[in-house]
Structures are given as C-alpha cells and as structure tokens.
Design an enzyme around this catalytic site. Structure first.
Site, PDB file in Angstrom:
ATOM      1  N   HIS A  71       0.826  -1.215   0.000  1.00  0.00           N
ATOM      2  CA  HIS A  71       0.000   0.000   0.000  1.00  0.00           C
ATOM      3  C   HIS A  71       0.859   1.262   0.000  1.00  0.00           C
ATOM      4  CE1 HIS A  71       0.555   0.670   4.398  1.00  0.00           C
ATOM      5  NE2 HIS A  71       0.451  -0.646   4.512  1.00  0.00           N
ATOM      6  N   ASP A  73      -0.255   4.304   1.144  1.00  0.00           N
ATOM      7  CA  ASP A  73      -0.614   5.283   2.180  1.00  0.00           C
ATOM      8  C   ASP A  73       0.086   4.987   3.501  1.00  0.00           C
ATOM      9  OD1 ASP A  73      -2.242   2.946   2.370  1.00  0.00           O
ATOM     10  OD2 ASP A  73      -3.638   4.011   3.690  1.00  0.00           O
ATOM     11  N   ASP A 107       6.252   0.851   7.442  1.00  0.00           N
ATOM     12  CA  ASP A 107       4.883   0.524   7.056  1.00  0.00           C
ATOM     13  C   ASP A 107       4.352   1.555   6.067  1.00  0.00           C
ATOM     14  OD1 ASP A 107       2.425  -0.691   6.980  1.00  0.00           O
ATOM     15  OD2 ASP A 107       1.791  -0.014   8.954  1.00  0.00           O
ATOM     16  N   GLU A 144      -5.114   1.748   2.751  1.00  0.00           N
ATOM     17  CA  GLU A 144      -5.014   0.534   3.567  1.00  0.00           C
ATOM     18  C   GLU A 144      -5.100   0.850   5.049  1.00  0.00           C
ATOM     19  OE1 GLU A 144      -3.044  -2.740   5.861  1.00  0.00           O
ATOM     20  OE2 GLU A 144      -2.533  -0.607   5.769  1.00  0.00           O
ATOM     21  N   GLU A 145      -4.665   2.044   5.448  1.00  0.00           N
ATOM     22  CA  GLU A 145      -4.556   2.373   6.862  1.00  0.00           C
ATOM     23  C   GLU A 145      -5.841   2.919   7.475  1.00  0.00           C
ATOM     24  OE1 GLU A 145      -2.215   1.465   8.569  1.00  0.00           O
ATOM     25  OE2 GLU A 145      -0.291   1.526   7.530  1.00  0.00           O
ATOM     26  N   GLU A 173       4.577  -6.174   3.628  1.00  0.00           N
ATOM     27  CA  GLU A 173       4.452  -5.568   4.953  1.00  0.00           C
ATOM     28  C   GLU A 173       5.734  -5.844   5.747  1.00  0.00           C
ATOM     29  OE1 GLU A 173       2.093  -3.783   6.332  1.00  0.00           O
ATOM     30  OE2 GLU A 173       0.320  -4.037   5.055  1.00  0.00           O
ATOM     31  N   HIS A 352       3.971   2.797  12.644  1.00  0.00           N
ATOM     32  CA  HIS A 352       3.122   3.851  13.224  1.00  0.00           C
ATOM     33  C   HIS A 352       3.775   4.550  14.412  1.00  0.00           C
ATOM     34  CE1 HIS A 352      -0.703   1.468  11.714  1.00  0.00           C
ATOM     35  NE2 HIS A 352       0.230   1.619  10.783  1.00  0.00           N
TER      36      HIS A 352
END
Length: 377
Positions: A71, A73, A107, A144-145, A173, A352
């Site tokens: 992803h 984002d 991520d 995705e997030e 990932e 994150h």
C-alpha cells in the site's frame, strides 16, 4: 515527484525519495502518479489504474501468476515534538548501520521501494531476452490504513477481479525479513453510553455519561487476551478501548459518550464468531445490544504455509516463519483462494511509531531475497 531514474539504483535511496512524498491515507495521488510514471517507463509491463491504485503485469504467457503487493498510504504524521519518524525523512548512523527515519519507513514504503526495484529488475531481465517461470502482478494500492470499506485493493477486487487471479501472493508488509503467515482479523465496535445533560454547577440534575463508562473500561482493563495456536503459529489477540469522545462544554454534564473498541482476533475465528465474543464481553459490562454497533470488520487469514507455493517461497528466502499479529491484505487474497504471506523489510514493532525507521541493509537484504526467488542468482 519523479523517481523514474531511481529504480535501477540503490533501493535505500529509492525508499528515501518515496518517504519524502507524503501520502497519508486519502492523499496518495502524488505518489500514485510517480509510481505510474516510473512503471510506464519500463518495458514488458501492462498498466491499469483505478483511482490511486496502480497494477502492473507481465504478460509472458507463463502457466502461473504471482503477486507482489503493497500500500502507498501511511498513518498521519507524528505530532510529538522531536519525532524523527516524520516527513521529510532523515538518515542517522547507529551501531555502524545507516538508518533511515521517516513516516512509512517500515509501514510500508520500504516494501514499496523493493517492489519498484524488482519491477525494474524483471523489465531488464525480459529486455535482455530472459524468460519468467511465473508471470508477475505488482499491486500498489491506496487507503489501507483506514476502514476496510475504503481499500483500493478491495475496490479493484470488486471492479476488475480478473486482474487479481493467480496462484500465490506476497504482501511486502514489514516482517523483519522473515515470512509471517496469515494474520489476525480485526473489528471495531462503537459503544454509546447515555447520560442526562445539566449545568455542571447543578450536576445532581444530570447523569454524567463520561462517568458512565467506568464499568466498561474496568471490564476491558481486566480482560485477559488469549494466545491461540493455528497451524503451528501462535497468534496473540487483543481487546482494547482505542478512542473515546464525549462532552460539549466545560460547564455541561455530558449526555452521551462513545467508546470505540478494537478486537484483534486469531484466525481460528470467523468474523461472526469474533463479533459474538465482543458482545459477550460487553454484556459483562452491562452494555445492551442497542448501545453498540460494528463500524469496521475484516476477516483473519490462516497461515497456509503448507501450500506448495508457500513452501517454495520459504525455501527461497529462508528463515523460520512467524505469525502476523496485525491485519494485512493477505486476508483478501486468502478469501479468494490465493495463498498469501507477509514478507518485507523493517521491524513491524516500529510501524506507526514516532521514531519509525528502517536500516539500509534491511532494504537491500529484502530486495536480494525476492530477486533470488523471482529470477534466481
């Protein structure tokens, strides 16, 4: 942003450039444009764009097709002063290693950079007269997030599912460079606690909805999450309050409070079973069904490491497989009958975080392992 000339260079420098293009969920367009432009310059690939999702495919006529997906984002940028896991990215030296800090370093813009470099590798291989044992589809997708209903991958599965037919998928990932099988499922509930509004100077005339959350929060705090073994891998569950909102002013007793709850459940459960478990816990706190609603839900995925394609992948990249504790889009592929694993650069525990980072060597090692799997050597 122009990364067209960087795909054949160092994957660490490519990762830095991709991090520098901020792409918090909902703002992926600039990065999607750059990815599309870079892939369009490569030979031997057909491109399809759906919103800010880019799909690139080789079309050699091989008997099998595999996927490399990731992803574009990220979660929002950190707000803590002095945070290094932000944009623009920065390099530091730590214990002799080159470390890249920035939002998405793990991520999962490091994984996206590896995907892009592999696309360049494959294009050069085909241009030099090489062949492929398996056709390859690269998927770079948006949203995705955030809640599952906004997923770019889900959108493509609904609109052009034939583009995602194949035999095996790898989600890049962060996994610390080892295979992580399956993933936990996730669901979110909103619980509304009612109250009665009143002036805070005459609080006895009202009923404080924020105070009314006490029993619910106690039950959640006392909850003992399980670790469940599925096909030899141990999945840790979790049930937590993740957000709370209520109150209208500093002199008003709040008449409503909403507590958002997230349950991460092992792949021994269906979504329906997971929802039933949350409702059992809420009932212990005296929460009625009309006070709760499901706001988001995504199925778990079993490991599936006994599939021949997964076995061959593990043999090629090495390492001892681990479980994936978070939710990833391996679940979407698994639901379609496509075996899928997680494998990417970076420590998933840093995802994150305020100091999100990845080492240059981890990026290079991941690229080398996947190049070996795809092209040998």
């Amino acid at each position: 942003m122009d990364i067209r000339g960087m795909l054949s260079g160092d994957v660490a420098a490519l990762t830095e450039a991709i991090i520098a293009c901020e792409s918090v969920s909902g703002d992926e367009a600039a990065l999607a444009d750059a990815v599309e432009s870079a892939l369009g310059d490569l030979g031997g690939l057909s491109l399809h764009r759906d919103g800010d999702t880019i799909i690139a495919r080789t079309e050699t006529g091989a008997s099998q097709r595999i996927f490399l997906a990731g992803h574009l984002d990220t979660v929002p940028l950190p707000t803590t002063p002095g945070s290094r896991g932000t944009v623009p990215p920065s390099w530091e030296q730590a214990e002799g290693a080159d470390v890249l800090y920035g939002r998405g370093a793990t991520d999962m813009k490091g994984g996206v950079a590896v995907q892009l470099k592999l696309a360049d590798d494959v294009a050069a291989h085909l241009a030099s007269g090489g062949s492929l044992d398996r056709d390859i589809t690269w998927v770079f997708y948006d949203h995705e997030e955030v809640e599952a209903s906004k997923s770019g991958l889900g959108r493509v599965l609904d609109s052009v599912p034939e583009l995602l037919d194949g035999e095996f998928a790898v989600l890049l990932e962060p996994t610390h460079g080892v295979v992580e099988g399956g993933c936990n499922g996730t669901c979110r509930f909103e619980v509304t606690i009612p109250g009665v509004a009143a002036h805070s100077g005459r609080a006895w005339m009202g009923e404080n909805a924020i105070h009314g959350t006490a029993e619910l929060l106690r039950v959640l705090s006392d909850y003992a999450p399980q670790t469940i073994t599925v096909e030899g891998l141990d999945y840790r569950e979790g049930l937590n309050a993740v957000r709370i909102r209520g109150g209208v002013a500093g002199n008003v007793i709040p008449d409503s409070t909403v507590v958002e709850i997230n349950y991460r459940f092992a792949p021994d459960k269906t979504e329906e079973q997971a929802h039933a478990h949350v409702r059992e816990v809420l009932a212990e706190a005296g929460i009625s069904e009309d006070q709760q609603k499901v706001t988001d839900s995504s199925a778990a995925a079993r490991p599936g490491l006994d599939h021949p394609a997964a076995k061959a992948f593990i043999a090629a990249v090495g390492g001892e497989p681990m479980p994936k504790y978070g939710w990833t889009d391996v679940a979407r592929f698994s639901a379609r009958g496509v075996p899928a694993v997680n494998f990417g650069p970076g420590d998933p525990l840093l995802a994150h975080s305020d100091d999100e980072h990845v080492t240059a060597q981890a990026l290079r090692d991941c690229h080398t392992a996947l190049h070996r799997w795809l092209l040998g050597g």
